[in-house]
Design a protein around this motif. Structure first.
Motif: not given
Length: 123
Positions: A30, A33-34, A39, A108
């Protein structure tokens, strides 16, 4: 019998560390991917070819910063990287992430795609 990836690593003499599926941690994924740049990398890998060279990405950051972002994704277990000649190739670890955290990557990516399509907040 060695896989193609193992053969490439042995032939080139350069190996990159990757966590096993069991070592992939939710909070690390996470965190990786933040970041908007990371991303973007993940979205392009999901929408593109199986393997993409790092130089194939048009990112709004310097080469050294790009290298850092790929390292964070690799160490989090989001991507797998290997060398083909002098190029470092990246592949999304979709199957590994799905096995470890079912539905996470798909959710996501869908959220990122929707966010990219919708207009930003009014100033």
């Amino acid at each position: 019998m060695p896989t193609t990836e193992q053969t490439v690593a042995v032939t080139s003499g350069r190996r990159l560390a990757h966590p096993s599926v069991a070592e992939i941690r939710l909070e690390t994924v996470l965190h990786a991917l933040a970041d908007p740049v990371r991303l973007t990398i993940v979205r392009e890998l999901a929408d593109g070819h199986a393997d993409m060279a790092c130089i194939a990405f048009d990112l709004p950051v310097s080469k050294s910063t790009t290298t850092h972002h790929f390292k964070v994704l690799r160490e989090a277990g989001v991507i797998h990287q290997h060398y083909e000649g002098t190029s470092r190739m990246s592949r999304l670890r979709e199957d590994d992430l799905e096995a470890r955290f079912p539905g996470l990557l798909a959710a996501v990516l869908e959220g990122a795609r929707r966010s990219a399509r919708s207009p930003g907040p009014a100033a």
